[in-house]
Design a protein around this motif. Structure first.
Motif, PDB file in Angstrom:
ATOM      1  N   ARG A 115      53.513  21.109 -30.960  1.00  0.00           N
ATOM      2  CA  ARG A 115      53.799  21.034 -32.377  1.00  0.00           C
ATOM      3  C   ARG A 115      52.452  19.998 -32.958  1.00  0.00           C
ATOM      4  NH1 ARG A 115      59.470  18.792 -33.694  1.00  0.00           N
ATOM      5  NH2 ARG A 115      58.672  19.500 -35.501  1.00  0.00           N
ATOM      6  N   ASP A 153      56.244  26.189 -36.585  1.00  0.00           N
ATOM      7  CA  ASP A 153      56.871  24.791 -36.359  1.00  0.00           C
ATOM      8  C   ASP A 153      57.971  24.606 -36.781  1.00  0.00           C
ATOM      9  OD1 ASP A 153      56.470  21.950 -35.061  1.00  0.00           O
ATOM     10  OD2 ASP A 153      56.658  21.445 -37.108  1.00  0.00           O
ATOM     11  N   SER A 166      60.392  23.209 -33.719  1.00  0.00           N
ATOM     12  CA  SER A 166      61.299  22.152 -33.862  1.00  0.00           C
ATOM     13  C   SER A 166      62.600  22.282 -33.589  1.00  0.00           C
ATOM     14  CB  SER A 166      61.392  21.850 -35.367  1.00  0.00           C
ATOM     15  OG  SER A 166      61.890  23.144 -36.116  1.00  0.00           O
TER      16      SER A 166
END
Length: 103
Positions: A13, A93, A98
């Motif tokens: 990330r 992301d 996430s």
């Protein structure tokens, strides 16, 4: 931030954010300066940094894909494609990375 550094997904990330930012800087600052204003001094360093981050993102995506048992046809290709599309890493992301639960 410290929690992101502890896992492969977290590191992916962070690299994705840096890679996406470097792509935007390259496309919207360095390249216009080179071709519109004839000031090419930013193109080489930003391009080199972006290239290194691009490779790191690809290698880490494959590593996380193996670790998380992603199917290439459903997830891995989307994450890999994101790194060549402006704003793609930010989208991936929020939509995929996430939401991954790390062991």
């Amino acid at each position: 931030m410290k929690n992101l550094l502890k896992t492969n997904t977290g590191r992916l990330r962070i690299i994705g954010f840096l890679e996406g930012t470097s792509l935007l800087i390259l496309l919207f600052i360095a390249m216009p300066m080179k071709y519109i204003f004839e000031m090419p001094f930013l193109t080489r360093p930003v391009g080199t940094i972006h290239g290194a981050l691009f490779l790191l993102f690809i290698f880490n995506t494959l590593s996380v894909g193996v670790e998380q048992n992603w199917k290439f046809a459903t997830t891995t290709w989307k994450v890999l494609l994101a790194c060549i599309i402006p704003f793609g890493t930010f989208y991936i992301d929020s939509k995929i990375l996430s939401k991954i639960q790390n062991q």
